[in-house]
Scaffold this motif. Sequence first.
Motif: not given
Length: 366
Positions: A203-207, A271-282, A299-306
């Motif tokens: 789910e964290k999407g590092f691939d 840069a910081f990469v938040h690649p999660c397919r699904f993350d409650a926030f992150g 798909g990452a909650g914090a990315a979606y929000d911020r």
Amino acid sequence: MKINFIQDIASPHNNVFIQALEEDQSIDLSLWYCVHNPEMYGWKEDLTNAIKPANMYKQKSIDFKFLWHCLKNTKEKYLVVGWQNINTKLLMLLFFITRRSYAVWFDLPNDERERNFVKRFFRNFFYFILKHSNAHVFGVGQMTLDYFKSRGFKEKHLTNLPIFVDVSKNPEDYRKNKADIFKKYNVTDDGFLLSAGSRLIYEKGFDILIDAIAELPDDIKSKVKCVIVGKGEEEENLKAQIEKNGLSDIVVMEPWMEFGEFTALIANSHAFVHPCRFDAFGATIFGHALGVTVLGNIGAGAAYDRVVNGENGYLFKNNNPEELSKLIEKIMKEKSKLKTLGDNARKTALKWSPENGVALLKEKIK
């Protein structure tokens, strides 16, 4: 105001919020945990008692003493973080029966996870109990609030209470370690350091991140260094993927770091990469707090929000390494803009200080 903060396990990010609660002179705080410093995360610090001595309750059997404390002290406030064990489930049921007011704090539930009929039944039963209780639901991010609305929860009983990070420190303090970090990972003067980190699960999407780097043009790729921090079940698969794509000199896998070390790595990244397919926030919030541009999966909650495209980072669509690859190439070619993006990221983080979170919590549970 007496607040009982009840969760399974202490964590660095929740301790940031707990520290702010403890420092508020109007709050008398009690902490409750059922697991003491789990080995799976490799934390050396005693997070359970880092802020103040904590109370321990049972995880796998009914703790009558804990439940009785919560039932008899009717004037105290209760914030239950999730419902991961038998005692928090029973507590919520007892609060429902006695019509007690209380609060819960949830991150985004994952309904995609396979569950048998019995687990699905009890899961839906407890959502029903929660919806019809005198409970205020704090959700980690807008995606979590949208989830509870879809289950019929009334908007007046829902409040966004995100994961908090310490924004009191100046990011420049961490950048004193830049030379050592660049030397460790062989980042050249014209190089480009990416960082990412979390549990190494699908789910964290590092691939996705590894595939994105593999797709970069050779002249761009040769300048990139990417450090992925974490442990988990996908570790060997990710290492094999790195090897298959000839990225062994570009992508570095690191085990869990102490939080200060991970913070310094992020702060000194381009840069910081938040690649999660699904993350409650992150972890987007860590990049922003440190004034670093974030490339985030929608798909990452914090990315979606911020994350606001072109302002404090960029969003890319789920399962789309091609789009992420183009964004990496874009920010490398527009390296001069990273300072402005990073400054805006920091401003975003400052809007969500732990102290603001404390004020919000007090307002809703008074």
